[in-house]
Write a protein that holds these residues in place. Structure first.
Motif, PDB file in Angstrom:
ATOM      1  N   VAL A 172       0.838  -1.201   0.000  1.00 14.77           N
ATOM      2  CA  VAL A 172       0.000   0.000   0.000  1.00 14.77           C
ATOM      3  C   VAL A 172       0.874   1.253   0.000  1.00 14.77           C
ATOM      4  O   VAL A 172       2.040   1.213   0.394  1.00 14.77           O
ATOM      5  CB  VAL A 172      -0.924   0.020   1.239  1.00 14.77           C
ATOM      6  CG1 VAL A 172      -1.958  -1.080   1.157  1.00 14.77           C
ATOM      7  CG2 VAL A 172      -0.118  -0.091   2.526  1.00 14.77           C
ATOM      8  N   PRO A 173       0.300   2.366  -0.431  1.00 19.23           N
ATOM      9  CA  PRO A 173       1.067   3.620  -0.426  1.00 19.23           C
ATOM     10  C   PRO A 173       1.277   4.131   0.991  1.00 19.23           C
ATOM     11  O   PRO A 173       0.402   4.006   1.848  1.00 19.23           O
ATOM     12  CB  PRO A 173       0.175   4.567  -1.234  1.00 19.23           C
ATOM     13  CG  PRO A 173      -1.204   4.014  -1.101  1.00 19.23           C
ATOM     14  CD  PRO A 173      -1.035   2.528  -1.017  1.00 19.23           C
ATOM     15  N   GLU A 174       2.441   4.694   1.238  1.00 23.49           N
ATOM     16  CA  GLU A 174       2.739   5.264   2.546  1.00 23.49           C
ATOM     17  C   GLU A 174       3.913   6.229   2.411  1.00 23.49           C
ATOM     18  O   GLU A 174       4.627   6.231   1.403  1.00 23.49           O
ATOM     19  CB  GLU A 174       3.073   4.166   3.558  1.00 23.49           C
ATOM     20  CG  GLU A 174       4.218   3.271   3.143  1.00 23.49           C
ATOM     21  CD  GLU A 174       4.439   2.119   4.111  1.00 23.49           C
ATOM     22  OE1 GLU A 174       3.776   2.087   5.158  1.00 23.49           O
ATOM     23  OE2 GLU A 174       5.279   1.261   3.821  1.00 23.49           O
ATOM     24  N   GLY A 175       4.092   7.049   3.422  1.00 25.61           N
ATOM     25  CA  GLY A 175       5.220   7.970   3.429  1.00 25.61           C
ATOM     26  C   GLY A 175       5.188   8.926   2.246  1.00 25.61           C
ATOM     27  O   GLY A 175       4.159   9.497   1.907  1.00 25.61           O
ATOM     28  N   THR A 176       6.338   9.072   1.594  1.00 23.21           N
ATOM     29  CA  THR A 176       6.470   9.966   0.439  1.00 23.21           C
ATOM     30  C   THR A 176       6.887   9.162  -0.781  1.00 23.21           C
ATOM     31  O   THR A 176       7.757   8.292  -0.700  1.00 23.21           O
ATOM     32  CB  THR A 176       7.515  11.063   0.707  1.00 23.21           C
ATOM     33  OG1 THR A 176       7.104  11.833   1.844  1.00 23.21           O
ATOM     34  CG2 THR A 176       7.661  11.984  -0.496  1.00 23.21           C
ATOM     35  N   THR A 177       6.237   9.443  -1.903  1.00 20.52           N
ATOM     36  CA  THR A 177       6.544   8.764  -3.162  1.00 20.52           C
ATOM     37  C   THR A 177       7.057   9.794  -4.159  1.00 20.52           C
ATOM     38  O   THR A 177       6.388  10.801  -4.418  1.00 20.52           O
ATOM     39  CB  THR A 177       5.293   8.071  -3.738  1.00 20.52           C
ATOM     40  OG1 THR A 177       4.805   7.130  -2.786  1.00 20.52           O
ATOM     41  CG2 THR A 177       5.623   7.355  -5.040  1.00 20.52           C
ATOM     42  N   GLY A 178       8.233   9.549  -4.690  1.00 24.43           N
ATOM     43  CA  GLY A 178       8.795  10.462  -5.678  1.00 24.43           C
ATOM     44  C   GLY A 178       8.521   9.982  -7.090  1.00 24.43           C
ATOM     45  O   GLY A 178       8.703   8.803  -7.393  1.00 24.43           O
ATOM     46  N   VAL A 179       8.042  10.877  -7.942  1.00 20.80           N
ATOM     47  CA  VAL A 179       7.806  10.566  -9.356  1.00 20.80           C
ATOM     48  C   VAL A 179       8.608  11.562 -10.186  1.00 20.80           C
ATOM     49  O   VAL A 179       8.515  12.781  -9.974  1.00 20.80           O
ATOM     50  CB  VAL A 179       6.312  10.662  -9.715  1.00 20.80           C
ATOM     51  CG1 VAL A 179       6.106  10.396 -11.209  1.00 20.80           C
ATOM     52  CG2 VAL A 179       5.499   9.681  -8.885  1.00 20.80           C
ATOM     53  N   LEU A 180       9.402  11.063 -11.105  1.00 16.38           N
ATOM     54  CA  LEU A 180      10.257  11.923 -11.925  1.00 16.38           C
ATOM     55  C   LEU A 180       9.400  12.886 -12.746  1.00 16.38           C
ATOM     56  O   LEU A 180       8.426  12.490 -13.387  1.00 16.38           O
ATOM     57  CB  LEU A 180      11.122  11.062 -12.845  1.00 16.38           C
ATOM     58  CG  LEU A 180      12.215  11.805 -13.629  1.00 16.38           C
ATOM     59  CD1 LEU A 180      13.240  12.412 -12.670  1.00 16.38           C
ATOM     60  CD2 LEU A 180      12.899  10.851 -14.604  1.00 16.38           C
ATOM     61  N   TYR A 181       9.763  14.150 -12.673  1.00 15.06           N
ATOM     62  CA  TYR A 181       9.013  15.194 -13.386  1.00 15.06           C
ATOM     63  C   TYR A 181       8.918  14.859 -14.873  1.00 15.06           C
ATOM     64  O   TYR A 181       9.868  14.405 -15.498  1.00 15.06           O
ATOM     65  CB  TYR A 181       9.710  16.550 -13.203  1.00 15.06           C
ATOM     66  CG  TYR A 181       8.973  17.700 -13.841  1.00 15.06           C
ATOM     67  CD1 TYR A 181       7.897  18.296 -13.202  1.00 15.06           C
ATOM     68  CD2 TYR A 181       9.353  18.169 -15.108  1.00 15.06           C
ATOM     69  CE1 TYR A 181       7.211  19.351 -13.795  1.00 15.06           C
ATOM     70  CE2 TYR A 181       8.672  19.220 -15.712  1.00 15.06           C
ATOM     71  CZ  TYR A 181       7.594  19.802 -15.048  1.00 15.06           C
ATOM     72  OH  TYR A 181       6.913  20.845 -15.647  1.00 15.06           O
ATOM     73  N   ASP A 182       7.729  15.070 -15.429  1.00  9.97           N
ATOM     74  CA  ASP A 182       7.446  14.855 -16.847  1.00  9.97           C
ATOM     75  C   ASP A 182       7.475  13.369 -17.230  1.00  9.97           C
ATOM     76  O   ASP A 182       7.612  13.036 -18.411  1.00  9.97           O
ATOM     77  CB  ASP A 182       8.429  15.639 -17.722  1.00  9.97           C
ATOM     78  CG  ASP A 182       7.781  16.131 -19.017  1.00  9.97           C
ATOM     79  OD1 ASP A 182       6.540  16.289 -19.021  1.00  9.97           O
ATOM     80  OD2 ASP A 182       8.494  16.333 -20.010  1.00  9.97           O
ATOM     81  N   ALA A 264       7.337  15.726  -6.986  1.00  3.75           N
ATOM     82  CA  ALA A 264       7.986  15.685  -8.302  1.00  3.75           C
ATOM     83  C   ALA A 264       9.491  15.650  -8.111  1.00  3.75           C
ATOM     84  O   ALA A 264      10.076  16.575  -7.534  1.00  3.75           O
ATOM     85  CB  ALA A 264       7.573  16.892  -9.132  1.00  3.75           C
ATOM     86  N   ASP A 265      10.126  14.584  -8.554  1.00  2.00           N
ATOM     87  CA  ASP A 265      11.580  14.470  -8.469  1.00  2.00           C
ATOM     88  C   ASP A 265      12.241  15.131  -9.679  1.00  2.00           C
ATOM     89  O   ASP A 265      11.632  15.296 -10.743  1.00  2.00           O
ATOM     90  CB  ASP A 265      11.990  12.990  -8.416  1.00  2.00           C
ATOM     91  CG  ASP A 265      11.782  12.394  -7.034  1.00  2.00           C
ATOM     92  OD1 ASP A 265      11.508  13.163  -6.087  1.00  2.00           O
ATOM     93  OD2 ASP A 265      11.859  11.156  -6.909  1.00  2.00           O
ATOM     94  N   GLY A 266      13.493  15.504  -9.477  1.00  2.00           N
ATOM     95  CA  GLY A 266      14.270  16.074 -10.574  1.00  2.00           C
ATOM     96  C   GLY A 266      14.202  17.580 -10.641  1.00  2.00           C
ATOM     97  O   GLY A 266      14.778  18.187 -11.551  1.00  2.00           O
ATOM     98  N   LEU A 267      13.506  18.218  -9.665  1.00  2.00           N
ATOM     99  CA  LEU A 267      13.386  19.676  -9.668  1.00  2.00           C
ATOM    100  C   LEU A 267      13.935  20.291  -8.392  1.00  2.00           C
ATOM    101  O   LEU A 267      13.733  21.478  -8.145  1.00  2.00           O
ATOM    102  CB  LEU A 267      11.917  20.087  -9.832  1.00  2.00           C
ATOM    103  CG  LEU A 267      11.240  19.678 -11.134  1.00  2.00           C
ATOM    104  CD1 LEU A 267       9.778  20.073 -11.099  1.00  2.00           C
ATOM    105  CD2 LEU A 267      11.936  20.321 -12.324  1.00  2.00           C
TER     106      LEU A 267
END
Length: 271
Positions: A172-182, A264-267
């Protein structure tokens, strides 16, 4: 004992009913034998003899006296253990054995004192009785008390009935999830159940913090069954809290809720 020139047919009766041989009664040479007599066997027994000349009957008043030394205060035992666990909305059959003389009155009740319907107590050995209760559609843990009483005293034992979780939570989702921008991002909510259920997704931005239900669109794609949420192309407007909510269809108040903050990761660290 009866006699006659022609051997008569002997019948014994009690409470107006004919006695037939069983584990409690035997009839041999016209004599009635009562095995393990109890106080409630104190009755009038009728012997009826019949041949072709006619019928003759005689009554016998039987009084069963129990010496004080033979009287047993009820002792309740739970042989299966005093705690059991059942599936959510499942069924369980509980039993208790009571050693007692005279015969006890056995009843069951839950933690609130509500008397539960039980099956008739059964004699399994001299002075031993067993009582059963069947509980169906169990959704909450409870305690069930087996209570036995006779004119000597009483005893009781409690069985704790625990209920298994309605859901099987795997990932399950928890904590913080990073997704690469764009880029695409996938959030997983792998929850199953033996019961009909559904999974819904919600998004709350970091300003209003109001949950809004997500549906498949150009921004999101929800897998069949709802176990995965795909962010089609991460941007700053999609940063926020994502929540998956699993709900039983027939028990909508039974839920599992998990959340993660998607950034958003990468920023840089700010996003």
């Amino acid at each position: 004992m009866t006699t006659g020139d022609l051997k008569p047919t002997i019948t014994w009766k009690v409470d107006g009913a004919t006695i037939t041989p069983s584990s409690k009664y035997t009839i041999k040479n016209g004599e009635l034998v009562i095995y393990f007599p109890k106080q409630n066997d104190s009755k009038i027994y009728v012997c009826e003899a019949q041949n072709y000349l006619g019928t003759h009957s005689a009554e016998f008043q039987v009084q069963i006296d129990v010496p004080e030394i033979h009287k047993i205060r009820p002792v309740v035992n739970i042989e299966e253990g005093q705690r059991t666990e059942v599936d959510y909305d499942g069924m369980v059959k509980l039993s208790c054995k009571v050693s007692s003389y005279p015969e006890p009155k056995i009843s069951w009740m839950n933690a609130k004192g509500t008397v539960a319907k039980s099956e008739s107590s059964t004699l399994i050995a001299p002075y031993d009785y067993i009582s059963y209760i069947t509980i169906s559609n169990i959704t909450k843990a409870d305690k069930y008390k087996c209570y036995a009483v006779n004119n000597i005293g009483s005893d009781e034992k409690v069985i704790d009935v625990d209920v298994k979780d309605a859901f099987d939570v795997k990932s399950v989702p928890e904590g913080t999830t990073g997704v690469l921008y764009d880029s695409e991002g996938i959030i997983t909510c792998d929850i199953t159940s033996k019961h009909l259920m559904n999974i819904r997704w919600y998004y709350a931005d970091e300003i209003t913090r109001i949950d809004r239900e997500i549906s498949s669109s150009e921004l999101y794609q929800i897998s069949r069954g709802g176990k995965q949420l795909k962010i089609m192309k991460m941007n700053l407007n999609l940063v926020g809290k994502y929540t998956c909510k699993a709900t039983l269809q027939n028990h909508r108040d039974v839920q599992k809720i998990f959340s993660t903050r998607v950034k958003a990761d990468g920023l840089g660290e700010c996003y």
